[in-house]
Design a protein around this motif. Structure first.
Motif, PDB file in Angstrom:
ATOM      1  N   ARG A 100       0.825  -1.205   0.000  1.00  0.00           N
ATOM      2  CA  ARG A 100       0.000   0.000   0.000  1.00  0.00           C
ATOM      3  C   ARG A 100       0.868   1.268   0.000  1.00  0.00           C
ATOM      4  NH1 ARG A 100      -4.684  -1.583   4.554  1.00  0.00           N
ATOM      5  NH2 ARG A 100      -5.158  -3.659   3.699  1.00  0.00           N
ATOM      6  N   ILE A 101       2.008   1.199   0.644  1.00  0.00           N
ATOM      7  CA  ILE A 101       2.861   2.375   0.814  1.00  0.00           C
ATOM      8  C   ILE A 101       3.612   2.744  -0.460  1.00  0.00           C
ATOM      9  CG2 ILE A 101       4.961   3.200   1.966  1.00  0.00           C
ATOM     10  CD1 ILE A 101       3.992   1.585   4.460  1.00  0.00           C
ATOM     11  N   LEU A 102       4.294   1.782  -1.059  1.00  0.00           N
ATOM     12  CA  LEU A 102       5.215   2.102  -2.151  1.00  0.00           C
ATOM     13  C   LEU A 102       4.528   2.734  -3.364  1.00  0.00           C
ATOM     14  CD1 LEU A 102       8.230   2.065  -2.596  1.00  0.00           C
ATOM     15  CD2 LEU A 102       8.013  -0.190  -3.660  1.00  0.00           C
ATOM     16  N   PRO A 103       3.347   2.267  -3.796  1.00  0.00           N
ATOM     17  CA  PRO A 103       2.702   2.934  -4.936  1.00  0.00           C
ATOM     18  C   PRO A 103       2.343   4.388  -4.646  1.00  0.00           C
ATOM     19  CG  PRO A 103       1.795   0.742  -4.627  1.00  0.00           C
ATOM     20  CD  PRO A 103       2.634   1.022  -3.422  1.00  0.00           C
ATOM     21  N   GLN A 104       1.965   4.687  -3.401  1.00  0.00           N
ATOM     22  CA  GLN A 104       1.638   6.073  -3.050  1.00  0.00           C
ATOM     23  C   GLN A 104       2.884   6.954  -3.096  1.00  0.00           C
ATOM     24  OE1 GLN A 104      -1.205   6.510   0.434  1.00  0.00           O
ATOM     25  NE2 GLN A 104      -0.925   4.303   0.517  1.00  0.00           N
ATOM     26  N   VAL A 105       4.006   6.410  -2.615  1.00  0.00           N
ATOM     27  CA  VAL A 105       5.266   7.150  -2.683  1.00  0.00           C
ATOM     28  C   VAL A 105       5.642   7.402  -4.141  1.00  0.00           C
ATOM     29  CG1 VAL A 105       7.743   7.055  -2.194  1.00  0.00           C
ATOM     30  CG2 VAL A 105       6.099   6.305  -0.454  1.00  0.00           C
ATOM     31  N   ALA A 106       5.532   6.367  -4.957  1.00  0.00           N
ATOM     32  CA  ALA A 106       5.887   6.481  -6.377  1.00  0.00           C
ATOM     33  C   ALA A 106       4.984   7.461  -7.111  1.00  0.00           C
ATOM     34  CB  ALA A 106       5.822   5.108  -7.038  1.00  0.00           C
ATOM     35  N   ALA A 107       3.748   7.615  -6.622  1.00  0.00           N
ATOM     36  CA  ALA A 107       2.810   8.558  -7.236  1.00  0.00           C
ATOM     37  C   ALA A 107       3.082   9.993  -6.804  1.00  0.00           C
ATOM     38  CB  ALA A 107       1.376   8.175  -6.875  1.00  0.00           C
ATOM     39  N   GLY A 108       4.006  10.173  -5.837  1.00  0.00           N
ATOM     40  CA  GLY A 108       4.332  11.518  -5.374  1.00  0.00           C
ATOM     41  C   GLY A 108       3.407  12.048  -4.308  1.00  0.00           C
ATOM     42  N   ASP A 109       2.593  11.180  -3.701  1.00  0.00           N
ATOM     43  CA  ASP A 109       1.688  11.621  -2.640  1.00  0.00           C
ATOM     44  C   ASP A 109       2.484  12.071  -1.419  1.00  0.00           C
ATOM     45  OD1 ASP A 109      -0.324  10.806  -4.325  1.00  0.00           O
ATOM     46  OD2 ASP A 109      -0.785   8.975  -3.214  1.00  0.00           O
ATOM     47  N   PHE A 110       2.055  13.143  -0.789  1.00  0.00           N
ATOM     48  CA  PHE A 110       2.707  13.538   0.468  1.00  0.00           C
ATOM     49  C   PHE A 110       2.198  12.677   1.611  1.00  0.00           C
ATOM     50  CE2 PHE A 110       2.881  15.873   4.475  1.00  0.00           C
ATOM     51  CZ  PHE A 110       4.256  16.042   4.575  1.00  0.00           C
ATOM     52  N   TRP A 111       0.880  12.606   1.779  1.00  0.00           N
ATOM     53  CA  TRP A 111       0.283  11.809   2.846  1.00  0.00           C
ATOM     54  C   TRP A 111       0.174  10.364   2.374  1.00  0.00           C
ATOM     55  CZ3 TRP A 111      -0.155  14.364   7.308  1.00  0.00           C
ATOM     56  CH2 TRP A 111      -0.278  15.766   7.281  1.00  0.00           C
ATOM     57  N   VAL A 112       0.926   9.480   2.995  1.00  0.00           N
ATOM     58  CA  VAL A 112       0.940   8.066   2.622  1.00  0.00           C
ATOM     59  C   VAL A 112       0.486   7.255   3.820  1.00  0.00           C
ATOM     60  CG1 VAL A 112       2.397   6.119   1.933  1.00  0.00           C
ATOM     61  CG2 VAL A 112       2.781   8.383   0.931  1.00  0.00           C
ATOM     62  N   SER A 113      -0.545   6.453   3.637  1.00  0.00           N
ATOM     63  CA  SER A 113      -1.090   5.694   4.767  1.00  0.00           C
ATOM     64  C   SER A 113      -1.325   4.245   4.387  1.00  0.00           C
ATOM     65  CB  SER A 113      -2.403   6.322   5.247  1.00  0.00           C
ATOM     66  OG  SER A 113      -3.408   6.182   4.258  1.00  0.00           O
ATOM     67  N   THR A 114      -1.457   3.410   5.405  1.00  0.00           N
ATOM     68  CA  THR A 114      -1.853   2.024   5.190  1.00  0.00           C
ATOM     69  C   THR A 114      -3.351   1.855   5.367  1.00  0.00           C
ATOM     70  OG1 THR A 114      -1.431   1.476   7.518  1.00  0.00           O
ATOM     71  CG2 THR A 114       0.381   1.149   5.957  1.00  0.00           C
ATOM     72  N   ASP A 115      -3.992   2.855   5.956  1.00  0.00           N
ATOM     73  CA  ASP A 115      -5.438   2.826   6.189  1.00  0.00           C
ATOM     74  C   ASP A 115      -5.942   4.258   6.075  1.00  0.00           C
ATOM     75  OD1 ASP A 115      -8.033   2.849   7.313  1.00  0.00           O
ATOM     76  OD2 ASP A 115      -7.587   1.126   8.583  1.00  0.00           O
ATOM     77  N   ALA A 116      -6.422   4.630   4.896  1.00  0.00           N
ATOM     78  CA  ALA A 116      -6.812   6.012   4.632  1.00  0.00           C
ATOM     79  C   ALA A 116      -7.923   6.481   5.560  1.00  0.00           C
ATOM     80  CB  ALA A 116      -7.236   6.161   3.172  1.00  0.00           C
ATOM     81  N   GLU A 117      -8.861   5.600   5.840  1.00  0.00           N
ATOM     82  CA  GLU A 117      -9.973   5.981   6.714  1.00  0.00           C
ATOM     83  C   GLU A 117      -9.477   6.288   8.130  1.00  0.00           C
ATOM     84  OE1 GLU A 117     -14.210   4.111   8.342  1.00  0.00           O
ATOM     85  OE2 GLU A 117     -13.220   3.235   6.604  1.00  0.00           O
ATOM     86  N   MET A 118      -8.572   5.460   8.648  1.00  0.00           N
ATOM     87  CA  MET A 118      -8.021   5.700   9.982  1.00  0.00           C
ATOM     88  C   MET A 118      -7.224   6.997  10.009  1.00  0.00           C
ATOM     89  SD  MET A 118      -5.395   3.347  12.227  1.00  0.00           S
ATOM     90  CE  MET A 118      -6.651   2.145  12.647  1.00  0.00           C
ATOM     91  N   THR A 119      -6.425   7.228   8.971  1.00  0.00           N
ATOM     92  CA  THR A 119      -5.626   8.442   8.924  1.00  0.00           C
ATOM     93  C   THR A 119      -6.508   9.676   8.930  1.00  0.00           C
ATOM     94  OG1 THR A 119      -3.864   7.316   7.703  1.00  0.00           O
ATOM     95  CG2 THR A 119      -3.890   9.715   7.597  1.00  0.00           C
ATOM     96  N   ARG A 120      -7.570   9.663   8.157  1.00  0.00           N
ATOM     97  CA  ARG A 120      -8.489  10.800   8.129  1.00  0.00           C
ATOM     98  C   ARG A 120      -9.166  11.004   9.483  1.00  0.00           C
ATOM     99  NH1 ARG A 120      -9.493  13.260   3.471  1.00  0.00           N
ATOM    100  NH2 ARG A 120      -8.771  12.292   1.532  1.00  0.00           N
TER     101      ARG A 120
END
Length: 280
Positions: free
Chosen positions: A231-251
């Motif tokens: 879940r983490i690496l594709p978000q990093v590769a996409a250039g996302d600043f906020w990278v989470s393993t659980d988007a709902e929990m992070t929000r």
């Protein structure tokens, strides 16, 4: 993920947990991977497995809290593979205990690894990454704890708040420099790792109880390190600043923290947490 293939990745804390899983996934993506950790036997074993599976990996013993050690890691990486495309400042330790009961050594070690380790990683690698003029990525591992507060985990929570603030400022600095370096902060939710098993601490009854509870929670509810990495690496590769393993929990954590700050709420223990810890 195609932007990572063929590049060089440096991952600290790669001997176990999320760091190990990210190293394995980066290698499968086609990256040449440098695994850094103080646990030499662990990274040697992981690197050997990556090579056996057809990947390219180099294990380098490094202490992220030591600037000279990180400079040496950068030099070794450059000599072996050249320019770095992905830097993951992932090394971290957990420390449990009441703030005034923890030893000076425990405080120094926790802040040295969790905060200074990220700073040392950026200081050692960013100049060459910027000078290369190519698209590259820096990811700093914090925690959803960077968006909350928790007693008995004060050094860890404090350090993760610092990693978040550092990453935010670093992102702005890269923008000022007009550097093609994407900066991400990684905010994992529950992941089944060794972090509490390997944790430092004062050894009091409350801390021991909290450790047992957290280990049980991660075992019961935490996703695997491999799933976290996927879940983490594709978000990093996409250039996302906020990278989470659980988007709902992070929000949810972010919303709770934002509301507490907006209302200037004083810190307060959740009733169930107070009851469980005070019983000890």
């Amino acid at each position: 993920m195609a932007t990572l293939a063929g590049g060089v990745a440096v991952i600290t804390g790669a001997g176990s947990g999320i760091g190990e899983a990210l190293a394995r996934l980066a290698a499968k993506t086609g990256m040449q991977v440098v695994l850094a950790d103080v646990a030499t036997a662990r990274i040697d074993a992981v690197a050997a497995q990556i090579v056996a599976d057809g990947g390219t990996a180099l294990a380098v013993t490094a202490d992220v809290s030591d600037p000279a050690s990180m400079d040496a890691l950068a030099a070794t990486t450059r000599d072996a593979f050249g320019d770095v495309r992905l830097l993951v400042n992932n090394a971290g330790v957990e420390t449990l205990g009441f703030a005034w009961e923890l030893s000076a050594e425990d405080w120094a070690r926790t802040l040295g690894v969790n905060i200074q380790g990220v700073v040392n990683g950026v200081r050692a690698f960013a100049p060459a990454m910027i000078a290369a003029g190519e698209q590259a990525f820096i990811a700093n591992t914090a925690s959803v704890g960077a968006l909350g507060i928790m007693p008995v985990q004060t050094p860890y929570i404090m350090s993760k708040h610092a990693v978040l603030a550092f990453s935010e400022c670093l992102r702005l600095e890269m923008e000022l420099k007009q550097a093609p370096i994407s900066v991400s902060v990684v905010l994992p939710g529950p992941v089944h790792t060794r972090i509490f098993t390997d944790s430092l601490g004062a050894g009091d009854a409350v801390s021991q109880y909290h450790r047992q509870q957290m280990e049980g929670m991660l075992a019961a509810n935490g996703i695997s390190s491999a799933e976290a990495a996927s879940r983490i690496l594709p978000q990093v590769a996409a250039g996302d600043f906020w990278v989470s393993t659980d988007a709902e929990m992070t929000r949810a954590y972010a919303a709770g923290r934002a509301q507490a700050l907006l209302d200037l709420q004083p810190p307060a223990l959740a009733p169930e947490l107070a009851a469980s810890l005070q019983a000890e």
